[in-house]
Design an enzyme around this catalytic site. Structure first.
Site, PDB file in Angstrom:
ATOM      1  N   TYR A  48      -1.292   1.267   1.157  1.00 33.24           N
ATOM      2  CA  TYR A  48      -0.050   1.401   0.546  1.00 33.24           C
ATOM      3  C   TYR A  48       1.088   1.905   1.649  1.00 33.24           C
ATOM      4  O   TYR A  48       1.957   1.961   1.550  1.00 33.24           O
ATOM      5  CB  TYR A  48       0.361   1.868  -0.707  1.00 33.24           C
ATOM      6  CG  TYR A  48      -0.304   1.289  -1.898  1.00 33.24           C
ATOM      7  CD1 TYR A  48       0.191   0.049  -2.355  1.00 33.24           C
ATOM      8  CD2 TYR A  48      -1.459   1.580  -2.598  1.00 33.24           C
ATOM      9  CE1 TYR A  48      -0.371  -0.764  -3.331  1.00 33.24           C
ATOM     10  CE2 TYR A  48      -1.935   0.985  -3.766  1.00 33.24           C
ATOM     11  CZ  TYR A  48      -1.446  -0.408  -3.936  1.00 33.24           C
ATOM     12  OH  TYR A  48      -1.871  -1.002  -5.120  1.00 33.24           O
ATOM     13  N   ASN A 108      10.422   1.761 -10.864  1.00 34.87           N
ATOM     14  CA  ASN A 108       9.514   2.465 -11.811  1.00 34.87           C
ATOM     15  C   ASN A 108       9.182   3.970 -11.604  1.00 34.87           C
ATOM     16  O   ASN A 108       8.736   4.754 -12.371  1.00 34.87           O
ATOM     17  CB  ASN A 108       8.060   1.672 -11.857  1.00 34.87           C
ATOM     18  CG  ASN A 108       8.163   0.651 -12.314  1.00 34.87           C
ATOM     19  OD1 ASN A 108       8.801   0.313 -13.323  1.00 34.87           O
ATOM     20  ND2 ASN A 108       7.364  -0.473 -11.996  1.00 34.87           N
ATOM     21  N   ASN A 167       4.601   4.570 -10.568  1.00 37.71           N
ATOM     22  CA  ASN A 167       4.891   4.457 -12.126  1.00 37.71           C
ATOM     23  C   ASN A 167       4.776   5.912 -12.904  1.00 37.71           C
ATOM     24  O   ASN A 167       5.215   5.904 -14.084  1.00 37.71           O
ATOM     25  CB  ASN A 167       4.489   3.284 -12.909  1.00 37.71           C
ATOM     26  CG  ASN A 167       3.098   3.220 -12.761  1.00 37.71           C
ATOM     27  OD1 ASN A 167       2.257   4.012 -12.518  1.00 37.71           O
ATOM     28  ND2 ASN A 167       2.588   2.610 -13.870  1.00 37.71           N
ATOM     29  N   PHE A 178       0.256   7.415  -8.958  1.00 38.93           N
ATOM     30  CA  PHE A 178       0.928   5.997  -8.529  1.00 38.93           C
ATOM     31  C   PHE A 178       2.232   6.144  -9.133  1.00 38.93           C
ATOM     32  O   PHE A 178       2.651   6.861  -9.632  1.00 38.93           O
ATOM     33  CB  PHE A 178       0.213   4.831  -9.248  1.00 38.93           C
ATOM     34  CG  PHE A 178      -1.300   4.399  -8.648  1.00 38.93           C
ATOM     35  CD1 PHE A 178      -0.920   3.262  -7.573  1.00 38.93           C
ATOM     36  CD2 PHE A 178      -2.189   4.775  -8.894  1.00 38.93           C
ATOM     37  CE1 PHE A 178      -2.056   2.910  -6.929  1.00 38.93           C
ATOM     38  CE2 PHE A 178      -3.290   4.451  -8.110  1.00 38.93           C
ATOM     39  CZ  PHE A 178      -3.186   3.484  -7.129  1.00 38.93           C
ATOM     40  N   HIS A 208       7.632   0.095  -0.452  1.00 38.66           N
ATOM     41  CA  HIS A 208       7.939   1.140  -1.556  1.00 38.66           C
ATOM     42  C   HIS A 208       7.540   2.412  -1.197  1.00 38.66           C
ATOM     43  O   HIS A 208       7.821   3.306  -1.875  1.00 38.66           O
ATOM     44  CB  HIS A 208       6.758   0.732  -2.603  1.00 38.66           C
ATOM     45  CG  HIS A 208       7.350   0.492  -3.884  1.00 38.66           C
ATOM     46  ND1 HIS A 208       8.677   0.599  -4.373  1.00 38.66           N
ATOM     47  CD2 HIS A 208       6.603   0.426  -5.163  1.00 38.66           C
ATOM     48  CE1 HIS A 208       8.837   0.585  -5.827  1.00 38.66           C
ATOM     49  NE2 HIS A 208       7.621   0.459  -6.172  1.00 38.66           N
TER      50      HIS A 208
END
Length: 194
Positions: free
Chosen positions: A16, A115, A69, A67, A21
């Protein structure tokens, strides 16, 4: 009023690291580099942390290893431990509603479907009144494509624009801590990477 905690939102793991993000983490990484204050994993705060001193202001840096969220877990842990109020927190995050190359400061407001912000608001006792640094990543044009878009890597041309905005945002954060939010906001909000 000053900032005591700067948070860069991200998903953990190498897969990631280069995705849109994670733009918030790119900004915190840059601040850590600039102040020669390497981030180190700290389990009790569920993230990588560091500490910088900007013009006499003691500021903690945090990149959650939860993560996205679950970001609020890390933010609330650090804010509670160091008795940092929501309005002393700056959360950097990717922003679909701004184009690449643009960044804006904002205080409070909703989560706009993000989120990470949603969980932070919740874990701070439903208090949205923290500062945000909105790092523009653009929008795919179709809300059904948003998840794939934010978890995708920007093309080189867009990455360059985002990197320039992150760099300017880091400079403006220093201005904020030295000369106040108004001066920093005026400069950042007139910036657009070319």
């Amino acid at each position: 009023m000053t900032i005591k905690l700067i948070v860069g939102l991200a998903n953990p793991g190498a897969e990631y690291a280069a995705t849109r993000h994670n733009a918030g983490a790119w900004y915190v990484d840059l601040l850590a580099d600039r102040f020669r204050a390497p981030l180190k994993e700290e389990a009790k705060f569920f993230g990588y942390t560091s500490r910088i001193n900007v013009n006499g202001n003691d500021v903690r840096l945090l990149v959650p290893t939860t993560f996205m969220n679950l970001s609020g877990k890390a933010v609330a842990a650090m804010a509670t431990f160091y008795r940092i109020a929501p309005d002393e927190i700056l959360v950097a995050h990717d922003e679909l509603d701004l184009p690449p190359g643009v960044a804006k400061f904002k205080l409070g407001g909703g989560h706009g479907g993000h989120n990470g912000l949603k969980d932070i608001i919740s874990k701070l006792g439903n208090n949205p009144n923290f500062h945000r640094l909105r790092l523009g990543i653009g929008h795919p044009g179709d809300k059904n494509k948003v998840v794939g878009f934010v978890l995708g890597k920007p093309p080189v041309s867009e990455q360059k624009l985002i990197d320039e905005a992150v760099d300017e945002a880091a400079r403006c954060t220093e201005i904020w801590l030295q000369d106040g939010l108004t001066k920093a906001t005026n400069r950042l909000h007139s910036f657009k990477a070319q």
